[in-house]
Design a protein around this motif. Structure first.
Motif, mmCIF file in Angstrom:
data_model
loop_
_atom_site.group_PDB
_atom_site.id
_atom_site.type_symbol
_atom_site.label_atom_id
_atom_site.label_comp_id
_atom_site.label_asym_id
_atom_site.label_seq_id
_atom_site.Cartn_x
_atom_site.Cartn_y
_atom_site.Cartn_z
ATOM 1 N N GLY A 199 1.050 -1.293 -0.129
ATOM 2 C CA GLY A 199 -0.323 -0.275 0.157
ATOM 3 C C GLY A 199 0.723 1.189 0.268
ATOM 4 N N LEU A 200 1.958 1.205 0.489
ATOM 5 C CA LEU A 200 2.762 2.504 0.195
ATOM 6 C C LEU A 200 3.284 2.823 -1.651
ATOM 7 C CD1 LEU A 200 5.698 1.062 2.376
ATOM 8 C CD2 LEU A 200 3.426 2.638 3.356
ATOM 9 N N ILE A 201 3.354 3.525 -1.735
ATOM 10 C CA ILE A 201 3.589 4.706 -2.996
ATOM 11 C C ILE A 201 5.536 4.742 -3.285
ATOM 12 C CG2 ILE A 201 3.163 6.519 -4.607
ATOM 13 C CD1 ILE A 201 0.708 7.244 -3.304
ATOM 14 N N LYS A 202 5.854 3.887 -3.252
ATOM 15 C CA LYS A 202 7.259 4.035 -4.220
ATOM 16 C C LYS A 202 7.038 4.644 -5.856
ATOM 17 C CE LYS A 202 8.883 0.689 -1.251
ATOM 18 N NZ LYS A 202 9.551 0.723 0.031
ATOM 19 N N THR A 203 8.627 4.707 -5.979
ATOM 20 C CA THR A 203 8.343 5.382 -7.080
ATOM 21 C C THR A 203 10.452 4.566 -7.506
ATOM 22 O OG1 THR A 203 9.615 7.414 -7.016
ATOM 23 C CG2 THR A 203 7.909 7.251 -7.266
ATOM 24 N N TRP A 204 10.303 4.320 -8.547
ATOM 25 C CA TRP A 204 11.849 4.203 -9.052
ATOM 26 C C TRP A 204 12.365 5.391 -10.421
ATOM 27 C CZ3 TRP A 204 12.910 1.823 -13.648
ATOM 28 C CH2 TRP A 204 11.887 1.428 -14.832
ATOM 29 N N GLU A 205 13.632 5.049 -10.589
ATOM 30 C CA GLU A 205 14.736 5.888 -11.628
ATOM 31 C C GLU A 205 15.855 4.960 -11.531
ATOM 32 O OE1 GLU A 205 15.339 9.406 -11.254
ATOM 33 O OE2 GLU A 205 14.816 9.147 -9.075
ATOM 34 N N LEU A 206 16.718 5.388 -12.946
ATOM 35 C CA LEU A 206 17.346 4.489 -13.696
ATOM 36 C C LEU A 206 18.769 5.262 -13.414
ATOM 37 C CD1 LEU A 206 16.798 1.595 -15.925
ATOM 38 C CD2 LEU A 206 17.520 1.529 -13.754
ATOM 39 N N LYS A 207 19.577 5.397 -13.013
ATOM 40 C CA LYS A 207 20.913 6.101 -12.747
ATOM 41 C C LYS A 207 22.375 5.257 -13.186
ATOM 42 C CE LYS A 207 19.202 9.320 -10.403
ATOM 43 N NZ LYS A 207 18.567 11.002 -10.300
ATOM 44 N N GLU A 208 23.263 6.451 -13.989
ATOM 45 C CA GLU A 208 24.255 6.201 -14.494
ATOM 46 C C GLU A 208 23.903 5.496 -15.759
ATOM 47 O OE1 GLU A 208 27.338 5.175 -11.397
ATOM 48 O OE2 GLU A 208 25.818 6.326 -9.995
ATOM 49 N N GLY A 209 23.554 5.079 -16.630
ATOM 50 C CA GLY A 209 23.481 4.802 -17.503
ATOM 51 C C GLY A 209 22.923 3.195 -17.202
ATOM 52 N N GLY A 210 21.653 3.642 -16.566
ATOM 53 C CA GLY A 210 21.253 2.371 -16.344
ATOM 54 C C GLY A 210 21.368 1.277 -15.371
ATOM 55 N N LYS A 211 22.929 1.536 -14.865
ATOM 56 C CA LYS A 211 24.211 0.662 -13.857
ATOM 57 C C LYS A 211 22.898 0.845 -11.752
ATOM 58 C CE LYS A 211 26.109 -0.728 -16.688
ATOM 59 N NZ LYS A 211 25.474 -2.053 -17.608
ATOM 60 N N ILE A 212 22.888 1.545 -11.614
ATOM 61 C CA ILE A 212 22.311 2.151 -10.329
ATOM 62 C C ILE A 212 20.854 2.251 -10.517
ATOM 63 C CG2 ILE A 212 22.198 3.176 -8.909
ATOM 64 C CD1 ILE A 212 24.557 1.740 -9.184
ATOM 65 N N LEU A 213 19.954 1.789 -9.178
ATOM 66 C CA LEU A 213 18.338 1.414 -9.812
ATOM 67 C C LEU A 213 18.240 2.591 -8.070
ATOM 68 C CD1 LEU A 213 15.402 0.623 -10.323
ATOM 69 C CD2 LEU A 213 15.302 -1.499 -8.737
ATOM 70 N N TRP A 214 17.088 3.092 -8.201
ATOM 71 C CA TRP A 214 17.021 4.090 -6.822
ATOM 72 C C TRP A 214 15.477 3.526 -6.700
ATOM 73 C CZ3 TRP A 214 19.094 9.548 -6.561
ATOM 74 C CH2 TRP A 214 20.054 9.559 -5.837
ATOM 75 N N VAL A 215 14.789 3.413 -5.974
ATOM 76 C CA VAL A 215 13.429 2.875 -5.182
ATOM 77 C C VAL A 215 13.195 3.941 -4.199
ATOM 78 C CG1 VAL A 215 11.542 1.674 -4.285
ATOM 79 C CG2 VAL A 215 13.555 1.164 -5.710
ATOM 80 N N THR A 216 12.564 4.721 -3.823
ATOM 81 C CA THR A 216 11.943 5.863 -3.313
ATOM 82 C C THR A 216 10.397 5.940 -2.775
ATOM 83 O OG1 THR A 216 13.727 7.769 -4.589
ATOM 84 C CG2 THR A 216 12.376 8.212 -3.106
ATOM 85 N N ASP A 217 11.034 5.977 -1.020
ATOM 86 C CA ASP A 217 9.665 6.067 -0.802
ATOM 87 C C ASP A 217 9.206 7.297 -0.475
ATOM 88 O OD1 ASP A 217 9.807 3.364 0.551
ATOM 89 O OD2 ASP A 217 10.778 4.332 2.572
ATOM 90 N N ASP A 218 7.245 7.677 -1.062
ATOM 91 C CA ASP A 218 6.864 8.585 -0.800
ATOM 92 C C ASP A 218 7.532 9.386 0.382
ATOM 93 O OD1 ASP A 218 3.700 10.092 0.218
ATOM 94 O OD2 ASP A 218 4.079 9.666 -2.000
ATOM 95 N N GLU A 219 6.998 11.362 0.413
ATOM 96 C CA GLU A 219 7.012 11.964 1.412
ATOM 97 C C GLU A 219 6.781 12.133 2.462
ATOM 98 O OE1 GLU A 219 9.912 14.836 1.583
ATOM 99 O OE2 GLU A 219 10.487 13.721 -0.542
ATOM 100 N N GLU A 220 5.666 11.242 2.353
ATOM 101 C CA GLU A 220 4.781 10.738 3.571
ATOM 102 C C GLU A 220 5.508 9.428 4.496
ATOM 103 O OE1 GLU A 220 0.669 10.603 2.382
ATOM 104 O OE2 GLU A 220 0.101 12.664 1.945
ATOM 105 N N GLN A 221 5.935 8.759 3.627
ATOM 106 C CA GLN A 221 7.163 7.438 4.456
ATOM 107 C C GLN A 221 7.768 8.112 4.507
ATOM 108 O OE1 GLN A 221 5.350 5.478 1.044
ATOM 109 N NE2 GLN A 221 3.270 5.693 1.796
#
Length: 131
Positions: A75-97
């Motif tokens: 039920g948590l809202i998380k986002t994902w994005e790729l960095k450094e040419g697709g070699k690093i994955l960031w998963v970020t919790d919503d600000e409320e979390q």
């Protein structure tokens, strides 16, 4: 410089191609032997599904075997994005979390396999997934 947007690159499309199921997990600690971490996990954790959606949201699902007292999804809202040419994955919790960012190194990504390394101090957790 603009970073990669979710599912706009070849790596992003592979990551968003379907839910991923963890099939292996090991812990490496400096100066110590590898510790296999998957076998002893409860069945309700072993069948969890992890989805990186094309719109940049991230969801995990309990899978067919739900842990007692757990919701089907977190039920948590998380986002994902790729960095450094697709070699690093960031998963970020919503600000409320709390907005916590989890950083993973992608060491393998194909149409059927994903391997992520997550460093915590002197320990590295290596998780492998298939779909």
């Amino acid at each position: 410089k603009e970073e990669n947007k979710p599912a706009s690159t070849a790596e992003g499309k592979l990551l968003a191609s379907g839910p991923w199921k963890r099939v292996a997990s090991s812990i490496f600690k400096t100066g110590q032997p590898e510790v296999e971490n998957f076998t002893n996990q409860l069945p309700c954790f072993k069948d969890n599904l992890y989805s990186y959606r094309p719109d940049g949201t991230y969801v995990w699902d309990e899978g067919a075997t739900k842990c007692p007292g757990s919701p089907q999804t977190d039920g948590l809202i998380k986002t994902w994005e790729l960095k450094e040419g697709g070699k690093i994955l960031w998963v970020t919790d919503d600000e409320e979390q709390g907005g916590t960012i989890y950083k993973y190194e992608i060491t393998e990504l194909s149409a059927t396999r994903l391997t992520l390394n997550h460093v915590l101090g002197d320990m590295t957790i290596v998780d492998s997934y298939t779909h």
